[in-house]
Write a protein that holds these residues in place. Structure first.
Motif, mmCIF file in Angstrom:
data_model
loop_
_atom_site.group_PDB
_atom_site.id
_atom_site.type_symbol
_atom_site.label_atom_id
_atom_site.label_comp_id
_atom_site.label_asym_id
_atom_site.label_seq_id
_atom_site.Cartn_x
_atom_site.Cartn_y
_atom_site.Cartn_z
ATOM 1 N N THR A 134 0.864 -1.187 0.000
ATOM 2 C CA THR A 134 0.000 0.000 0.000
ATOM 3 C C THR A 134 0.893 1.226 0.000
ATOM 4 O O THR A 134 1.505 1.559 1.009
ATOM 5 N N ASN A 135 0.976 1.885 -1.145
ATOM 6 C CA ASN A 135 1.891 3.014 -1.247
ATOM 7 C C ASN A 135 1.295 4.208 -1.977
ATOM 8 O O ASN A 135 1.905 5.275 -1.998
ATOM 9 N N GLY A 136 0.140 4.052 -2.604
ATOM 10 C CA GLY A 136 -0.460 5.149 -3.341
ATOM 11 C C GLY A 136 0.250 5.491 -4.630
ATOM 12 O O GLY A 136 -0.036 6.517 -5.259
ATOM 13 N N LYS A 137 1.191 4.645 -5.041
ATOM 14 C CA LYS A 137 1.954 4.910 -6.265
ATOM 15 C C LYS A 137 1.804 3.794 -7.301
ATOM 16 O O LYS A 137 2.101 4.014 -8.478
ATOM 17 N N ARG A 138 1.357 2.602 -6.886
ATOM 18 C CA ARG A 138 1.262 1.444 -7.789
ATOM 19 C C ARG A 138 -0.091 0.765 -7.623
ATOM 20 O O ARG A 138 -0.476 0.419 -6.511
#
Length: 262
Positions: A134-138
């Motif tokens: 969970t990173n908001g980028k992928r």
């Protein structure tokens, strides 16, 4: 009395001795020539495989997703992991925090088709942006539809990207790749093992043997070094593996720069 024709014992012994000397000389020459050929073949094999693995690593690294290159070792193996780019382009719109989330984004149609199940990344700056769950980028691509110059990408769920790319860039990728250098002398390539927040050493799959006879001392001379990307420089991987064969050794001094930027 009849005349007796033949060889005397002394003549026979002399001929046998001369033939023995000739056989020993010829066999030594053949053995020496065969040994030279085998040694040359072994050296050519090591040089060829080492050049091949470095050339392939260079080609793949230069096309890696920005922020995806990472390096780790445990004393007996050193692994370089990165995420190769499958497709890249510019987007028109994307759901971005703190605005409302959405399960779609619009991009300019790439030159080759996207594939369902690819991972889409926007503005990855660090390893966590690429590998964390969970990173908001992928996010996972569920499907897509193309109308002329515009493609609409549909995600598995509603998403909200943490940041927008200053250049409105996006990257699509499939699976990470690892090149692992073993203190036992092997170099292996791994793929299709999935994303992991902590870099695996080595990944839990069967790697492909790329080269042998690596002879770096892992206590004092690791074969790889990484200069991470900064605001002014792209990531640079320094390769200096040493190979030994038949009592001789040679060391490569090579640098690879990751060209892609967020």
């Amino acid at each position: 009395m009849h005349n007796a024709k033949g060889f005397t014992l002394v003549e026979l012994v002399t001929v046998i001795i001369i033939l023995g000397i000739l056989v020993v000389g010829i066999s030594s020459f053949v053995i020496f020539g065969t040994r030279i050929f085998m040694d040359s073949s072994a050296v050519d094999r090591i040089i060829g495989s080492s050049r091949f693995v470095l050339a392939r690593m260079t080609r793949e690294l230069q096309n890696a997703v920005p922020g995806s290159v990472r390096l780790a070792d445990n004393g007996s193996v050193q692994c370089l992991e990165f995420l190769p780019v499958s497709l890249a382009g510019s987007y028109l719109s994307l759901p971005q925090a703190p605005d409302n989330s959405s399960n779609t984004m619009r991009v300019f149609t790439p030159p080759t088709s996207l594939q369902n199940g690819m991972q889409l990344l926007v503005y990855p700056l660090s390893n966590a942006d690429v590998y964390a769950a969970t990173n908001g980028k992928r996010f996972d691509i569920k499907s897509f539809s193309t109308t002329g110059a515009v493609t609409e990408i549909v995600f598995n769920s509603t998403v909200s990207f943490a940041e927008a790319s200053p250049g409105k860039r996006w990257y699509a990728a499939e699976q990470p790749v690892s090149y692992c250098f073993f203190a036992s002398g092997q170099i292996r390539r791994y793929d299709n093992y999935g994303y992991a927040a902590t870099q695996p050493l080595p990944p839990a799959t069967t790697g492909v043997l790329m080269a042998e006879d690596l002879s770096n001392d892992f206590a004092t001379e690791l074969p790889l070094a990484l200069a991470p990307a900064s605001l002014t420089n792209n990531a640079i991987v320094q390769l200096h593996p040493r190979f030994s064969i038949l009592g001789e050794s040679f060391t490569y001094q090579h640098q690879v720069q990751v060209f892609n930027v967020p």
